[in-house]
Write a protein that holds these residues in place. Structure first.
Motif, PDB file in Angstrom:
ATOM      1  N   ARG A  34       0.837  -1.203   0.000  1.00 28.39           N
ATOM      2  CA  ARG A  34       0.000   0.000   0.000  1.00 28.39           C
ATOM      3  C   ARG A  34       0.866   1.245   0.000  1.00 28.39           C
ATOM      4  NH1 ARG A  34       1.667   2.744   4.643  1.00 28.39           N
ATOM      5  NH2 ARG A  34       0.958   1.810   6.575  1.00 28.39           N
ATOM      6  N   ALA A  79       0.209   5.184   1.367  1.00 27.64           N
ATOM      7  CA  ALA A  79      -0.789   5.841   2.217  1.00 27.64           C
ATOM      8  C   ALA A  79      -0.453   7.318   2.418  1.00 27.64           C
ATOM      9  CB  ALA A  79      -0.861   5.108   3.561  1.00 27.64           C
ATOM     10  N   PRO A  80      -0.529   8.126   1.369  1.00 27.59           N
ATOM     11  CA  PRO A  80      -0.157   9.535   1.509  1.00 27.59           C
ATOM     12  C   PRO A  80      -1.194  10.347   2.294  1.00 27.59           C
ATOM     13  CG  PRO A  80      -1.064   9.148  -0.676  1.00 27.59           C
ATOM     14  CD  PRO A  80      -0.998   7.798   0.000  1.00 27.59           C
ATOM     15  N   SER A  81      -0.706  11.372   2.973  1.00 33.81           N
ATOM     16  CA  SER A  81      -1.606  12.336   3.606  1.00 33.81           C
ATOM     17  C   SER A  81      -1.780  13.468   2.593  1.00 33.81           C
ATOM     18  CB  SER A  81      -0.973  12.896   4.889  1.00 33.81           C
ATOM     19  OG  SER A  81      -0.655  11.827   5.743  1.00 33.81           O
ATOM     20  N   GLU A 117      -4.806   9.160   3.567  1.00 36.99           N
ATOM     21  CA  GLU A 117      -4.791   9.357   5.024  1.00 36.99           C
ATOM     22  C   GLU A 117      -5.148  10.810   5.356  1.00 36.99           C
ATOM     23  OE1 GLU A 117      -1.420   7.314   6.890  1.00 36.99           O
ATOM     24  OE2 GLU A 117      -2.643   5.520   6.583  1.00 36.99           O
ATOM     25  N   TYR A 137      -3.321   8.565  14.386  1.00 32.11           N
ATOM     26  CA  TYR A 137      -2.673   7.843  13.289  1.00 32.11           C
ATOM     27  C   TYR A 137      -2.371   6.393  13.657  1.00 32.11           C
ATOM     28  CZ  TYR A 137       1.417   6.046  10.851  1.00 32.11           C
ATOM     29  OH  TYR A 137       2.310   5.219  10.218  1.00 32.11           O
ATOM     30  N   VAL A 185      -4.114   3.549  11.317  1.00 33.70           N
ATOM     31  CA  VAL A 185      -3.256   2.861  10.351  1.00 33.70           C
ATOM     32  C   VAL A 185      -3.295   1.338  10.573  1.00 33.70           C
ATOM     33  CG1 VAL A 185      -1.038   2.889  11.589  1.00 33.70           C
ATOM     34  CG2 VAL A 185      -1.054   3.213   9.143  1.00 33.70           C
ATOM     35  N   ARG A 205       7.523   2.205   3.703  1.00 34.85           N
ATOM     36  CA  ARG A 205       7.337   3.630   4.008  1.00 34.85           C
ATOM     37  C   ARG A 205       8.652   4.204   4.511  1.00 34.85           C
ATOM     38  NH1 ARG A 205       3.541   2.441   9.327  1.00 34.85           N
ATOM     39  NH2 ARG A 205       5.192   1.440  10.529  1.00 34.85           N
ATOM     40  N   LEU A 222       9.161   6.385  10.262  1.00 37.38           N
ATOM     41  CA  LEU A 222       8.090   5.633  10.913  1.00 37.38           C
ATOM     42  C   LEU A 222       8.555   4.266  11.427  1.00 37.38           C
ATOM     43  CD1 LEU A 222       5.206   6.678   8.504  1.00 37.38           C
ATOM     44  CD2 LEU A 222       5.472   7.338  10.896  1.00 37.38           C
TER      45      LEU A 222
HETATM   46  N1  GLU Z   1       0.299   9.052   5.934  1.00 37.23           N
HETATM   47  C1  GLU Z   1       1.699   8.966   6.242  1.00 37.23           C
HETATM   48  C2  GLU Z   1       2.478   9.981   5.429  1.00 37.23           C
HETATM   49  O1  GLU Z   1       1.973  10.496   4.436  1.00 37.23           O
HETATM   50  C3  GLU Z   1       2.263   7.598   5.979  1.00 37.23           C
HETATM   51  C4  GLU Z   1       1.819   6.613   6.987  1.00 37.23           C
HETATM   52  C5  GLU Z   1       2.258   5.182   6.771  1.00 37.23           C
HETATM   53  O2  GLU Z   1       2.766   4.865   5.670  1.00 37.23           O
HETATM   54  O3  GLU Z   1       2.088   4.381   7.675  1.00 37.23           O
HETATM   55  O4  GLU Z   1       3.592  10.266   5.783  1.00 37.23           O
END
Ligand code: GLU
Length: 321
Positions: free
Chosen positions: A10, A12-14, A46, A198, A202, A216, A220
């Motif tokens: 996946r 998962a951009p904000s 996200e 978050y 997540v 990612r 993180l």
């Molecule tokens: N939404 C987060 C971001 O854009 C990424 C979170 C994730 O990959 O767990 O930095």
């Protein structure tokens, strides 16, 4: 592509701005990694933070991914697929359901600490300055099941974490051993304004969307510990993790949406999409020269390598390359 592969990756951009070289790096490697295994690539938006997230940015991210040839099999603003909705802002009822599981565990508790309380009673985390909660509101008689009425109160909800070490093998950084209580402490699941945290969202999303690998940024890496623990508490199998070195600008500072020169708009003004992909692949060590290439052309090369990313903390790039 029709596939029987169980692998599901996946991105998962904000949607808080346009993508930059750093996000693109994550998107490309996560796409390659899922496709290498014949798997599916899910795009999750996200947008939990209503102040900073914008629909137009989500659409722009989708357009930029399309332009680069990074197409997703599921997800996105149009909710393609059967594990949606894929925008976190539309998943409130799903989060409520998992919150109920946490309530029943007896480890969830209300926290009424003010910002001043938090600063007075929390210990700054050694490596990154994050604050670890000092436990002022933690009940002495845990486990203690909150009532459903208590859940309605406008107070933060925290999860009591045990004294335990979370061990896992990151596909890039190798074996990790993270002490949950001292590195994270009791973390927030839902804020006093009822916004979902978050760490909680997540995990619920990765689990219910059947994600098997999370690729990612290395910022993180340590978040994987509370996430793995939460997966287990909710009865899920945690995914595999691969954390990528962060891309920094020529001053050695991590790229952000403020680094306009390495933002998508500036990149597209100077390079073709295939040149951008070539540059990213070169930085990742997948190709020896930054020649133009599409993600699909890159796939057989990537597939012949074992994960090619060096486990350094950062990769320095220069805005004038
Ligand atoms: N939404 C987060 C971001 O854009 C990424 C979170 C994730 O990959 O767990 O930095």
């Amino acid at each position: 592509m029709i596939t029987d592969s169980p692998v599901r990756g996946r991105f998962a951009p904000s949607p808080t701005g346009r993508m930059h070289f750093g996000n693109l790096f994550t998107a490309l490697i996560s796409w390659l990694s899922a496709k290498k295994a014949g798997g599916r690539w899910v795009l999750r938006i996200e947008d939990l933070d209503p102040q900073r997230s914008r629909y137009e940015y989500a659409r722009q991210i989708e357009e930029d991914l399309h332009t680069l040839g990074l197409d997703w099999d599921e997800g996105g603003v149009d909710n393609i697929g059967s594990c949606g909705p894929y925008c976190q802002s539309q998943r409130h009822d799903i989060y409520l359901h998992s919150l109920e599981t946490l309530r029943q565990s007896g480890l969830l508790y209300p926290c009424r600490c003010s910002r001043a309380d938090l600063h007075a009673s929390s210990a700054p985390h050694a490596s990154d300055g994050r604050f670890v909660y000092g436990g002022k509101c933690r009940p002495h008689d845990l486990p203690r099941v909150m009532t459903r009425e208590e859940l309605q109160l406008p107070v933060a909800l925290r999860l009591a974490v045990p004294q335990t070490t979370i061990e896992f093998t990151d596909m890039v950084f190798g074996h990790q051993s993270i002490d949950l209580a001292s590195e994270w402490g009791d973390f927030i699941v839902r804020r006093a304004d009822k916004a979902w945290a978050y760490q909680f969202a997540v995990v619920v999303d990765d689990a219910l969307m059947g994600i098997t690998e999370v690729v990612r940024g290395a910022d993180l890496l340590s978040s994987s510990a509370p996430q793995i623990w939460l997966h287990r508490l909710l009865g899920y199998e945690p995914p595999q993790f691969a954390h990528l070195p962060l891309i920094c600008n020529s001053d050695g500072v991590r790229l952000s949406k403020r680094d306009a020169s390495l933002g998508m708009e500036a990149l597209l003004a100077r390079y073709t999409p295939a040149e951008i992909i070539g540059n990213l692949a070169h930085i990742a060590g997948i190709i020896s020269e930054p020649q133009p290439i599409t993600p699909s052309e890159l796939l057989p090369i990537f597939s012949s390598l074992s994960l090619a990313i060096p486990p350094t903390d950062t990769i320095i790039t220069s805005s004038n390359q």
